[in-house]
Design a protein around this motif. Structure first.
Motif, short mmCIF file in Angstrom:
data_model
loop_
_atom_site.label_atom_id
_atom_site.label_comp_id
_atom_site.label_asym_id
_atom_site.label_seq_id
_atom_site.Cartn_x
_atom_site.Cartn_y
_atom_site.Cartn_z
N VAL A 69 0.85 -1.18 0.00
CA VAL A 69 0.00 0.00 0.00
C VAL A 69 0.89 1.24 0.00
CG1 VAL A 69 -0.29 -0.04 2.52
CG2 VAL A 69 -1.94 1.19 1.11
N LEU A 70 0.57 2.14 -0.91
CA LEU A 70 1.20 3.45 -0.90
C LEU A 70 0.32 4.33 -0.04
CD1 LEU A 70 3.29 5.53 -1.97
CD2 LEU A 70 1.68 6.00 -3.82
N VAL A 71 0.87 4.85 1.04
CA VAL A 71 0.10 5.72 1.92
C VAL A 71 0.62 7.14 1.74
CG1 VAL A 71 -0.71 6.15 4.27
CG2 VAL A 71 -0.18 3.82 3.55
N VAL A 72 -0.31 8.03 1.41
CA VAL A 72 0.04 9.44 1.25
C VAL A 72 -0.46 10.17 2.48
CG1 VAL A 72 0.13 9.38 -1.26
CG2 VAL A 72 -2.04 9.84 -0.16
N TRP A 73 0.37 11.03 3.05
CA TRP A 73 0.11 11.68 4.32
C TRP A 73 0.15 13.19 4.17
CZ3 TRP A 73 -0.40 8.13 8.39
CH2 TRP A 73 0.10 6.83 8.15
N LYS A 74 -0.70 13.87 4.89
CA LYS A 74 -0.67 15.33 4.96
C LYS A 74 -0.01 15.69 6.29
CE LYS A 74 -3.61 19.40 4.71
NZ LYS A 74 -5.00 19.89 4.68
N VAL A 75 1.25 16.11 6.20
CA VAL A 75 2.06 16.39 7.39
C VAL A 75 2.40 17.88 7.41
CG1 VAL A 75 4.20 15.83 8.62
CG2 VAL A 75 3.04 14.05 7.28
N PRO A 76 2.14 18.55 8.53
CA PRO A 76 2.52 19.96 8.63
C PRO A 76 4.02 20.13 8.38
CG PRO A 76 1.13 19.33 10.48
CD PRO A 76 1.49 18.08 9.75
N GLU A 77 4.40 21.15 7.64
CA GLU A 77 5.81 21.38 7.28
C GLU A 77 6.74 21.35 8.48
OE1 GLU A 77 7.60 21.71 4.34
OE2 GLU A 77 5.76 21.10 3.33
N ASP A 78 6.32 21.94 9.59
CA ASP A 78 7.19 22.02 10.76
C ASP A 78 7.33 20.69 11.50
OD1 ASP A 78 4.50 22.24 11.63
OD2 ASP A 78 5.09 23.30 13.44
N LYS A 79 6.57 19.67 11.09
CA LYS A 79 6.62 18.36 11.74
C LYS A 79 7.26 17.28 10.84
CE LYS A 79 3.80 19.33 15.32
NZ LYS A 79 4.44 19.83 16.49
N ILE A 80 7.57 17.65 9.60
CA ILE A 80 8.02 16.63 8.64
C ILE A 80 9.23 15.86 9.12
CG2 ILE A 80 9.06 16.32 6.34
CD1 ILE A 80 7.01 18.29 5.27
N GLU A 81 10.26 16.53 9.55
CA GLU A 81 11.49 15.84 9.96
C GLU A 81 11.23 14.83 11.07
OE1 GLU A 81 16.02 16.84 11.45
OE2 GLU A 81 14.89 18.40 10.39
N GLN A 82 10.48 15.23 12.06
CA GLN A 82 10.15 14.36 13.20
C GLN A 82 9.29 13.18 12.73
OE1 GLN A 82 7.74 16.48 16.03
NE2 GLN A 82 7.04 14.62 17.03
N VAL A 83 8.29 13.46 11.91
CA VAL A 83 7.34 12.42 11.49
C VAL A 83 7.99 11.40 10.55
CG1 VAL A 83 5.24 12.04 10.11
CG2 VAL A 83 5.26 13.80 11.89
N VAL A 84 8.80 11.84 9.60
CA VAL A 84 9.40 10.87 8.68
C VAL A 84 10.37 9.95 9.39
CG1 VAL A 84 9.03 12.26 6.60
CG2 VAL A 84 11.20 12.42 7.79
N LYS A 85 10.99 10.41 10.46
CA LYS A 85 11.87 9.52 11.24
C LYS A 85 11.04 8.39 11.86
CE LYS A 85 15.57 12.72 12.35
NZ LYS A 85 16.23 13.51 13.39
N ILE A 86 9.87 8.73 12.34
CA ILE A 86 8.97 7.71 12.90
C ILE A 86 8.54 6.74 11.81
CG2 ILE A 86 6.68 7.33 13.92
CD1 ILE A 86 7.10 10.10 15.36
N MET A 87 8.05 7.28 10.70
CA MET A 87 7.55 6.43 9.61
C MET A 87 8.64 5.50 9.07
SD MET A 87 5.25 9.18 7.54
CE MET A 87 3.63 9.67 8.14
N ALA A 88 9.82 6.05 8.82
CA ALA A 88 10.91 5.27 8.25
C ALA A 88 11.46 4.23 9.22
CB ALA A 88 12.02 6.21 7.79
N SER A 89 11.15 4.35 10.50
CA SER A 89 11.65 3.38 11.48
C SER A 89 10.91 2.04 11.43
CB SER A 89 11.57 3.97 12.89
OG SER A 89 10.22 4.02 13.34
#
Length: 155
Positions: A69-89
């Motif tokens: 599944v390709l999941v597309v997410w709407k992430v606030p710009e100021d949270k991207i760095e923090q959120v992608v670390k979680i997702m990529a883990s």
């Protein structure tokens, strides 16, 4: 203009990497140069922009993943760095990258999730939501696997 040796290197690099302890040493031997010469040429190719990326393709169905599944997410710009670390883990996430959004498509982070079945993919999505706090997303399941081929510049 590439030299005959450089063309030979590109031709070999566009093929499968041997699954051996020292793949670059074997590739260099096949080409007739030292491993150091090969690595220097690869480095030169990157610096000149001849080679932009070097990657491996995992044939997910061969390792037991039957659902994607390709999941597309709407992430606030100021949270991207923090959120992608979680997702990529997550081990189930093979790709995690940022894309430009627009007014009609506001998703800016894309993840490719693999699982044994749809339920396992949905479980991973739920866990990502819990840890990241991102609740705006769309899950785009693979309906049909298309044949994938890498570009061949010299054949």
């Amino acid at each position: 203009m590439l030299s005959p040796l450089e063309i030979k290197i590109v031709k070999r690099l566009q093929e499968d990497i041997p699954i051996v302890e020292e793949p670059y040493k074997q590739i260099a031997s096949e080409i007739g140069i030292s491993e150091k010469e090969l690595m220097n040429k690869i480095d030169e190719f990157f610096k000149k922009g001849i080679l932009r990326r070097f990657g491996a393709i995992v044939r997910h169905t061969n390792v037991g993943f039957k659902s994607n599944v390709l999941v597309v997410w709407k992430v606030p710009e100021d949270k991207i760095e923090q959120v992608v670390k979680i997702m990529a883990s997550f081990k189930e996430v093979s790709h995690c990258y940022k894309r430009k959004s627009c007014s009609k498509w506001q998703y800016n982070i894309y993840t490719m999730i693999h699982g044994e079945n749809r339920a396992s993919c949905e479980n991973t999505i739920c866990n990502i939501v819990k840890l990241s706090g991102v609740k705006e997303f769309e899950a785009l399941y693979t309906l049909k696997e298309l044949k994938k081929k890498s570009m061949k510049y010299f054949v």
